[in-house]
Design a protein around this motif. Structure first.
Motif, PDB file in Angstrom:
ATOM      1  N   VAL A 117     -59.433  10.605  -6.606  1.00 22.75           N
ATOM      2  CA  VAL A 117     -60.859  10.994  -6.427  1.00 22.75           C
ATOM      3  C   VAL A 117     -60.749  12.747  -6.297  1.00 22.75           C
ATOM      4  O   VAL A 117     -59.803  13.179  -5.621  1.00 22.75           O
ATOM      5  N   GLN A 118     -61.502  13.323  -6.851  1.00 18.37           N
ATOM      6  CA  GLN A 118     -61.566  14.755  -6.580  1.00 18.37           C
ATOM      7  C   GLN A 118     -62.316  15.074  -5.135  1.00 18.37           C
ATOM      8  O   GLN A 118     -62.985  14.141  -4.742  1.00 18.37           O
ATOM      9  N   PRO A 119     -61.825  16.260  -4.565  1.00 20.92           N
ATOM     10  CA  PRO A 119     -62.685  16.718  -3.553  1.00 20.92           C
ATOM     11  C   PRO A 119     -64.142  16.432  -3.378  1.00 20.92           C
ATOM     12  O   PRO A 119     -64.590  16.855  -4.464  1.00 20.92           O
ATOM     13  N   GLY A 120     -64.779  16.037  -2.415  1.00 20.25           N
ATOM     14  CA  GLY A 120     -66.284  15.959  -2.324  1.00 20.25           C
ATOM     15  C   GLY A 120     -66.568  14.380  -2.807  1.00 20.25           C
ATOM     16  O   GLY A 120     -67.894  14.384  -2.853  1.00 20.25           O
ATOM     17  N   GLY A 121     -65.883  13.892  -3.473  1.00 21.57           N
ATOM     18  CA  GLY A 121     -66.161  12.592  -4.198  1.00 21.57           C
ATOM     19  C   GLY A 121     -66.219  11.412  -3.164  1.00 21.57           C
ATOM     20  O   GLY A 121     -65.874  11.739  -1.753  1.00 21.57           O
ATOM     21  N   SER A 122     -66.319  10.163  -3.529  1.00 23.58           N
ATOM     22  CA  SER A 122     -66.505   9.139  -2.814  1.00 23.58           C
ATOM     23  C   SER A 122     -65.712   7.969  -3.153  1.00 23.58           C
ATOM     24  O   SER A 122     -65.347   7.664  -4.198  1.00 23.58           O
ATOM     25  N   LEU A 123     -65.123   7.083  -2.100  1.00 19.04           N
ATOM     26  CA  LEU A 123     -64.491   5.640  -2.524  1.00 19.04           C
ATOM     27  C   LEU A 123     -65.061   4.549  -1.495  1.00 19.04           C
ATOM     28  O   LEU A 123     -65.542   5.072  -0.304  1.00 19.04           O
ATOM     29  N   ARG A 124     -65.027   3.504  -1.664  1.00 22.46           N
ATOM     30  CA  ARG A 124     -65.489   2.299  -0.913  1.00 22.46           C
ATOM     31  C   ARG A 124     -64.084   1.285  -0.688  1.00 22.46           C
ATOM     32  O   ARG A 124     -63.785   0.721  -1.676  1.00 22.46           O
ATOM     33  N   LEU A 125     -63.567   1.230   0.296  1.00 20.73           N
ATOM     34  CA  LEU A 125     -62.709   0.391   0.399  1.00 20.73           C
ATOM     35  C   LEU A 125     -63.113  -0.987   0.980  1.00 20.73           C
ATOM     36  O   LEU A 125     -63.844  -0.943   1.841  1.00 20.73           O
ATOM     37  N   SER A 126     -62.539  -2.024   0.721  1.00 19.03           N
ATOM     38  CA  SER A 126     -62.829  -3.503   0.989  1.00 19.03           C
ATOM     39  C   SER A 126     -61.535  -4.283   1.414  1.00 19.03           C
ATOM     40  O   SER A 126     -60.498  -3.873   1.024  1.00 19.03           O
ATOM     41  N   CYS A 127     -61.671  -4.921   2.499  1.00 17.44           N
ATOM     42  CA  CYS A 127     -60.572  -5.908   3.046  1.00 17.44           C
ATOM     43  C   CYS A 127     -61.269  -7.160   3.467  1.00 17.44           C
ATOM     44  O   CYS A 127     -62.030  -7.161   4.378  1.00 17.44           O
ATOM     45  N   ALA A 128     -60.636  -8.156   2.558  1.00 18.95           N
ATOM     46  CA  ALA A 128     -61.009  -9.662   2.970  1.00 18.95           C
ATOM     47  C   ALA A 128     -59.915 -10.394   3.624  1.00 18.95           C
ATOM     48  O   ALA A 128     -58.877 -10.168   3.206  1.00 18.95           O
ATOM     49  N   ALA A 129     -60.246 -10.926   4.822  1.00 19.90           N
ATOM     50  CA  ALA A 129     -59.427 -11.941   5.439  1.00 19.90           C
ATOM     51  C   ALA A 129     -59.738 -13.442   4.950  1.00 19.90           C
ATOM     52  O   ALA A 129     -60.788 -13.924   4.838  1.00 19.90           O
ATOM     53  N   SER A 130     -58.673 -14.050   4.958  1.00 24.04           N
ATOM     54  CA  SER A 130     -58.773 -15.555   4.233  1.00 24.04           C
ATOM     55  C   SER A 130     -57.484 -16.315   5.022  1.00 24.04           C
ATOM     56  O   SER A 130     -56.539 -15.945   5.584  1.00 24.04           O
ATOM     57  N   GLY A 131     -57.764 -17.631   5.060  1.00 20.04           N
ATOM     58  CA  GLY A 131     -56.786 -18.521   5.774  1.00 20.04           C
ATOM     59  C   GLY A 131     -57.590 -19.295   6.855  1.00 20.04           C
ATOM     60  O   GLY A 131     -58.847 -19.547   6.878  1.00 20.04           O
ATOM     61  N   SER A 132     -56.323 -19.611   7.845  1.00 19.69           N
ATOM     62  CA  SER A 132     -56.918 -20.540   8.755  1.00 19.69           C
ATOM     63  C   SER A 132     -57.544 -19.726  10.027  1.00 19.69           C
ATOM     64  O   SER A 132     -56.854 -19.738  11.055  1.00 19.69           O
ATOM     65  N   ILE A 133     -58.604 -19.316   9.771  1.00 18.33           N
ATOM     66  CA  ILE A 133     -59.553 -18.509  11.015  1.00 18.33           C
ATOM     67  C   ILE A 133     -60.457 -19.002  11.572  1.00 18.33           C
ATOM     68  O   ILE A 133     -61.215 -19.867  11.004  1.00 18.33           O
ATOM     69  N   PHE A 134     -60.433 -18.994  12.740  1.00 20.87           N
ATOM     70  CA  PHE A 134     -61.572 -19.700  13.794  1.00 20.87           C
ATOM     71  C   PHE A 134     -62.396 -18.562  13.976  1.00 20.87           C
ATOM     72  O   PHE A 134     -63.750 -18.884  13.716  1.00 20.87           O
ATOM     73  N   SER A 135     -62.193 -17.198  14.379  1.00 24.45           N
ATOM     74  CA  SER A 135     -62.948 -16.288  14.606  1.00 24.45           C
ATOM     75  C   SER A 135     -62.222 -14.857  14.351  1.00 24.45           C
ATOM     76  O   SER A 135     -60.971 -14.843  14.686  1.00 24.45           O
ATOM     77  N   ILE A 136     -63.073 -14.105  14.174  1.00 25.06           N
ATOM     78  CA  ILE A 136     -62.369 -12.413  13.990  1.00 25.06           C
ATOM     79  C   ILE A 136     -63.196 -11.623  15.173  1.00 25.06           C
ATOM     80  O   ILE A 136     -64.439 -11.673  14.893  1.00 25.06           O
ATOM     81  N   ASN A 137     -62.515 -11.003  15.942  1.00 24.55           N
ATOM     82  CA  ASN A 137     -63.247  -9.944  16.692  1.00 24.55           C
ATOM     83  C   ASN A 137     -63.200  -8.788  16.022  1.00 24.55           C
ATOM     84  O   ASN A 137     -64.027  -8.447  15.232  1.00 24.55           O
ATOM     85  N   ALA A 138     -62.398  -7.560  16.419  1.00 20.94           N
ATOM     86  CA  ALA A 138     -62.396  -6.699  15.670  1.00 20.94           C
ATOM     87  C   ALA A 138     -61.811  -6.395  14.337  1.00 20.94           C
ATOM     88  O   ALA A 138     -60.686  -7.136  14.208  1.00 20.94           O
ATOM     89  N   MET A 139     -62.222  -5.718  13.689  1.00 23.77           N
ATOM     90  CA  MET A 139     -61.848  -5.210  12.261  1.00 23.77           C
ATOM     91  C   MET A 139     -61.763  -3.770  12.411  1.00 23.77           C
ATOM     92  O   MET A 139     -62.503  -3.118  12.858  1.00 23.77           O
ATOM     93  N   GLY A 140     -60.976  -3.102  11.378  1.00 23.02           N
ATOM     94  CA  GLY A 140     -61.009  -1.836  11.382  1.00 23.02           C
ATOM     95  C   GLY A 140     -59.967  -1.319  10.149  1.00 23.02           C
ATOM     96  O   GLY A 140     -59.478  -1.989   9.404  1.00 23.02           O
TER      97      GLY A 140
END
Length: 119
Positions: free
Chosen positions: A11-34
């Motif tokens: 992206v050019q300076p001044g532009g925007s992007l959106r990152l995504s991150c999906a968790a999957s699997g044998s998850i009971f609970s998620i506390n912090a993400m980052g």
């Protein structure tokens, strides 16, 4: 458990992007993400974190430009990055503090996604 990150790019300076991150699997609970990032020749650094209750924390260098959010129903964390600067160029890694269905608690990391800010 797996974390799958997406949304990086050039992206050019001044532009925007959106990152995504999906968790999957044998998850009971998620506390912090980052998000952390690592530029060439530098140590990995914190970008932003968010708790399950929505409390956020971010690095001074991105305050006012980056926004972290999450969708607990989808086990997904997002990073909206606006007014990007060349110094934001790095590999961005997502992480999540997860408790599995078997009771184990640990930090899990995504594979990293490259963000390049250049004209």
């Amino acid at each position: 458990v797996q974390l799958q990150a997406s949304g990086g790019g050039l992206v050019q300076p001044g532009g925007s992007l959106r990152l995504s991150c999906a968790a999957s699997g044998s998850i009971f609970s998620i506390n912090a993400m980052g998000w952390f990032r690592q530029a060439p020749g530098k140590q990995r650094e914190l970008v932003a974190t968010i708790t399950s209750g929505g409390s956020t924390n971010s690095a001074d260098s991105v305050k006012g430009r980056f926004t972290i959010s999450r969708d607990n129903a989808k086990n997904t964390v997002y990073l909206q990055m606006n007014d990007l600067k060349p110094e934001d160029t790095a590999v961005y890694y997502c992480y999540a503090h997860i408790r599995t269905v078997w009771g184990a608690t640990s930090d899990w990391w995504g594979q990293g996604t490259q963000v390049t800010v250049s004209s």
